[in-house]
Every structure is written in C-alpha cells, then in structure tokens.
Design a protein around this motif. Structure first.
Motif, PDB file in Angstrom:
ATOM      1  N   ALA A  89      -6.826  -5.407   8.048  1.00  0.00           N
ATOM      2  CA  ALA A  89      -7.750  -4.417   7.488  1.00  0.00           C
ATOM      3  C   ALA A  89      -7.838  -4.553   5.974  1.00  0.00           C
ATOM      4  CB  ALA A  89      -7.278  -3.006   7.865  1.00  0.00           C
ATOM      5  N   LEU A  90      -6.693  -4.725   5.310  1.00  0.00           N
ATOM      6  CA  LEU A  90      -6.676  -4.812   3.848  1.00  0.00           C
ATOM      7  C   LEU A  90      -7.380  -6.073   3.364  1.00  0.00           C
ATOM      8  CD1 LEU A  90      -5.628  -3.184   1.450  1.00  0.00           C
ATOM      9  CD2 LEU A  90      -3.494  -4.475   1.585  1.00  0.00           C
ATOM     10  N   LEU A  91      -7.120  -7.204   4.024  1.00  0.00           N
ATOM     11  CA  LEU A  91      -7.730  -8.462   3.609  1.00  0.00           C
ATOM     12  C   LEU A  91      -9.215  -8.509   3.939  1.00  0.00           C
ATOM     13  CD1 LEU A  91      -4.868 -10.904   4.614  1.00  0.00           C
ATOM     14  CD2 LEU A  91      -5.753 -10.571   2.316  1.00  0.00           C
ATOM     15  N   VAL A 123       4.640  -0.543   4.876  1.00  0.00           N
ATOM     16  CA  VAL A 123       3.512  -1.473   4.873  1.00  0.00           C
ATOM     17  C   VAL A 123       2.276  -0.813   5.465  1.00  0.00           C
ATOM     18  CG1 VAL A 123       2.614  -3.592   5.927  1.00  0.00           C
ATOM     19  CG2 VAL A 123       4.880  -3.589   4.880  1.00  0.00           C
ATOM     20  N   ILE A 124       2.434  -0.148   6.601  1.00  0.00           N
ATOM     21  CA  ILE A 124       1.297   0.496   7.257  1.00  0.00           C
ATOM     22  C   ILE A 124       0.716   1.597   6.383  1.00  0.00           C
ATOM     23  CG2 ILE A 124       0.604   1.877   9.255  1.00  0.00           C
ATOM     24  CD1 ILE A 124       2.816   0.391  10.849  1.00  0.00           C
ATOM     25  N   VAL A 125       1.583   2.446   5.833  1.00  0.00           N
ATOM     26  CA  VAL A 125       1.117   3.567   5.012  1.00  0.00           C
ATOM     27  C   VAL A 125       0.434   3.061   3.742  1.00  0.00           C
ATOM     28  CG1 VAL A 125       1.867   5.562   3.651  1.00  0.00           C
ATOM     29  CG2 VAL A 125       2.829   5.172   5.924  1.00  0.00           C
ATOM     30  N   ALA A 126       1.044   2.096   3.062  1.00  0.00           N
ATOM     31  CA  ALA A 126       0.484   1.596   1.803  1.00  0.00           C
ATOM     32  C   ALA A 126      -0.849   0.902   2.033  1.00  0.00           C
ATOM     33  CB  ALA A 126       1.476   0.642   1.137  1.00  0.00           C
ATOM     34  N   ALA A 127      -0.920   0.048   3.058  1.00  0.00           N
ATOM     35  CA  ALA A 127      -2.152  -0.698   3.315  1.00  0.00           C
ATOM     36  C   ALA A 127      -3.287   0.237   3.708  1.00  0.00           C
ATOM     37  CB  ALA A 127      -1.911  -1.734   4.415  1.00  0.00           C
ATOM     38  N   LEU A 128      -3.024   1.149   4.631  1.00  0.00           N
ATOM     39  CA  LEU A 128      -4.084   2.044   5.088  1.00  0.00           C
ATOM     40  C   LEU A 128      -4.468   3.049   4.005  1.00  0.00           C
ATOM     41  CD1 LEU A 128      -3.131   2.703   8.811  1.00  0.00           C
ATOM     42  CD2 LEU A 128      -4.590   0.943   7.814  1.00  0.00           C
ATOM     43  N   GLY A 129      -3.496   3.459   3.199  1.00  0.00           N
ATOM     44  CA  GLY A 129      -3.817   4.366   2.096  1.00  0.00           C
ATOM     45  C   GLY A 129      -4.764   3.719   1.096  1.00  0.00           C
ATOM     46  N   LEU A 130      -4.511   2.452   0.749  1.00  0.00           N
ATOM     47  CA  LEU A 130      -5.389   1.756  -0.190  1.00  0.00           C
ATOM     48  C   LEU A 130      -6.762   1.493   0.426  1.00  0.00           C
ATOM     49  CD1 LEU A 130      -5.517   0.633  -3.016  1.00  0.00           C
ATOM     50  CD2 LEU A 130      -4.584  -1.532  -2.166  1.00  0.00           C
ATOM     51  N   LEU A 153      -8.232   3.446   2.601  1.00  0.00           N
ATOM     52  CA  LEU A 153      -8.930   4.733   2.587  1.00  0.00           C
ATOM     53  C   LEU A 153      -9.460   5.044   1.192  1.00  0.00           C
ATOM     54  CD1 LEU A 153      -9.753   7.355   4.001  1.00  0.00           C
ATOM     55  CD2 LEU A 153      -7.478   8.270   3.460  1.00  0.00           C
ATOM     56  N   ILE A 154      -8.657   4.796   0.164  1.00  0.00           N
ATOM     57  CA  ILE A 154      -9.109   5.051  -1.211  1.00  0.00           C
ATOM     58  C   ILE A 154     -10.329   4.203  -1.540  1.00  0.00           C
ATOM     59  CG2 ILE A 154      -8.476   4.757  -3.638  1.00  0.00           C
ATOM     60  CD1 ILE A 154      -5.607   5.502  -2.827  1.00  0.00           C
ATOM     61  N   THR A 155     -10.286   2.928  -1.163  1.00  0.00           N
ATOM     62  CA  THR A 155     -11.414   2.026  -1.442  1.00  0.00           C
ATOM     63  C   THR A 155     -12.670   2.502  -0.729  1.00  0.00           C
ATOM     64  OG1 THR A 155      -9.883   0.167  -1.703  1.00  0.00           O
ATOM     65  CG2 THR A 155     -12.197  -0.362  -1.345  1.00  0.00           C
ATOM     66  N   TRP A 156     -12.534   2.884   0.531  1.00  0.00           N
ATOM     67  CA  TRP A 156     -13.697   3.354   1.300  1.00  0.00           C
ATOM     68  C   TRP A 156     -14.286   4.616   0.673  1.00  0.00           C
ATOM     69  CZ3 TRP A 156     -14.478   7.874   4.197  1.00  0.00           C
ATOM     70  CH2 TRP A 156     -15.658   7.876   4.964  1.00  0.00           C
TER      71      TRP A 156
END
Length: 294
Positions: free
Chosen positions: A27-29, A153-160, A162-165
């Motif tokens: 998701a992040l990439l 890892v899950i929290v940090a990646a999904l948090g970023l 969400l912020i980007t979206w």
C-alpha cells in the motif's frame, strides 16, 4: 489445536499477520507510485530502487554515524525526497510531454545507476539491520503472539497512507495539486507555482518509498536487489487498483497482501502468482482497474 479449513489456527493467523505486513508495504509503495503517475504522468520504474535506497541509508546512518532507528525514520525520507527533487528538476522535467515509454526508460536507467553505486559501496552480500530495542518482544493475545515490530510497521505504514490520502483528497492543497495536473496553465494564471508543486509531489512520493525501506530494513537481509523483488508486485497492485488512484492503491495493497498470505497457507505454489492472476482477471473486466477512471 483448533483448525480452520484444515489449517491450524495459529498458522493461519500468523500468515494473515505476515500478509497484512506485506500488504502495508504494498500500500505504501503503490501509493507513492500512483501519486507520481497520477499527478506527474510519469511511470517511475525507479520506485523500487528508492525503497532499497531507504533501507541502505538507514544502515549507513547506523553503522558509520551511530544514528539509531528513530533517527533513520526521520532523516532517511527527507534525504531520499531531496534526491528525488534533484532528479525531477534535472532530468524528469524534460520528458513530461513525451510518451510514457521515455519516463519508463529514463527511470529504468536511474535504477541501474543507483543500484550500481550501492553495489560498489556495500557489496552484494546481505547486511543485517537489528530491530530497535524499544520495538522488540511480543504481545500475547491468547490465540497468537504478535511481534511488536510488525505491529509498528502496520500502524506506521497505514497511518502515513491515511495522511497522504487526506491531504490529496480533502484539503485545498490537494485540490490545487489535482487542478495543476489537469490544467496547469489555468492554475498558473491564478498565481500558483505549478512546477514547484510538481517537484514537491515527486519528492513526497520518493520519500514514501524510502520510508517503506526503513520499515523493511529490520525484516530482511539488505542486498541491492531487494527493490527488484517488490516493484513488479507493486506495479501489479497499482494496475489492479487503477493507475493514479490514491484510495485504490491503499485498499488494493492491503487486500492483495492478505490474499497472498492466505494463498501461502492453502496453496503455497500459487502464492507468488496470485496477484498477477487477479491482475489479468481485473484487466479483462475493468481495464482501468477497480478504482481507476476510464
């Protein structure tokens, strides 16, 4: 031991957790890749290389400089974003109006150059990056034990993600970015510096890839080829979600990570191809992807 469709429950839960971790990376990439394509119209083949570079920069900060993991989380995305800004200003801005194949070839060339430098400096043998002490250990849920670092890892990646979206879809800045890519001359007429916005978006997309590399560093052996092993899968995620779709990249990345985890439990032989089989099926029904526009 409790079984679910013939598989021990702890094994199934463990693979689902691994799939969720992989899905967070996807998701992040794919978010960064979609952001660059959707707003800059560039197919960035070097995205996997920036992921690899993020992991090696974290290692470089730790070994010679003695800066730990949390410094890497903060500094590495900024360093990679700065490199991305230089690349966009000196190379990519010259090919925006050309066919997509030019962007693909140029970024492929950048991949070879950057990977060559990493290979010369670090070698080809795998390096190890230890999990930071503050994130070591397990959380016992009763039915399974969760490694604390994988939760992070899950929290940090999904948090970023969400912020980007939220920034792209729900703020005035995001609206200006979208308008600037659709009609740059009109937006510039209102006094907006569109080239600067384009440069910052590319830097942010590269920073997302580098952040993913920092998160992944303690989970794998670091070699110059780690970007190759994930970028093809990420391209599949982007195609399924829809090229340029921010929400599609996030949802599809997570979903395909879980599907991959389930495939490893019930049919391991198909786990490496499940994403691409699904990509073919989606393209046959919706050539523009699940969330993409025609």
């Amino acid at each position: 031991m409790t079984e679910i469709f013939g598989v021990p429950a702890p094994v199934l839960y463990g693979q689902l957790l691994l799939g969720l971790v992989n899905g967070s990376f996807y998701a992040l990439l794919s978010l960064g890749l979609s952001l660059i394509f959707g707003l800059l119209n560039i197919v960035n083949f070097a995205h996997g290389t920036m992921y690899m570079l993020g992991a090696f920069l974290a290692y470089l900060l730790l070994q010679p400089l003695g800066l730990g993991y949390w410094w890497a989380v903060l500094l590495v995305p900024l360093m990679a974003a700065g490199l991305g800004i230089v690349i966009e200003r000196t190379i990519l801005k010259r090919i925006y109006k050309l066919d997509h194949i030019y962007g693909l070839l140029v970024t492929f060339g950048l991949t070879m150059v950057i990977e060559g430098f990493v290979r010369v400096y670090f070698g080809v043998s795998g390096l190890r990056y230890a999990v930071p002490p503050s994130l070591q250990g397990m959380v016992d849920l009763g039915f399974m034990r969760l490694p604390i670092y994988r939760i992070w890892v899950i929290v940090a990646a999904l948090g970023l993600c969400l912020i980007t979206w939220l920034v792209i879809e729900r703020t005035r800045l995001g609206a200006t970015l979208r308008a600037g890519t659709e009609n740059p001359s009109l937006v510039q007429a209102f006094g907006v510096n569109v080239p600067l916005l384009v440069t910052l978006v590319f830097g942010w997309g590269v920073g997302l890839a580098a952040f993913a590399g920092v998160l992944a560093a303690p989970l794998m052996q670091l070699t110059p080829q780690i970007g190759h092993s994930i970028i093809i899968t990420v391209f599949g995620v982007v195609v399924i979600g829809g090229m340029g779709s921010i929400l599609g990249s996030i949802v599809t990345g997570l979903g395909l990570g879980l599907i991959e985890g389930l495939a490893k439990v019930y049919y391991p032989e198909a786990s490496s191809t499940a994403i691409f089989v699904l990509m073919i099926l989606v393209l046959l029904v919706r050539p523009h992807g699940l969330f993409g526009k025609q």
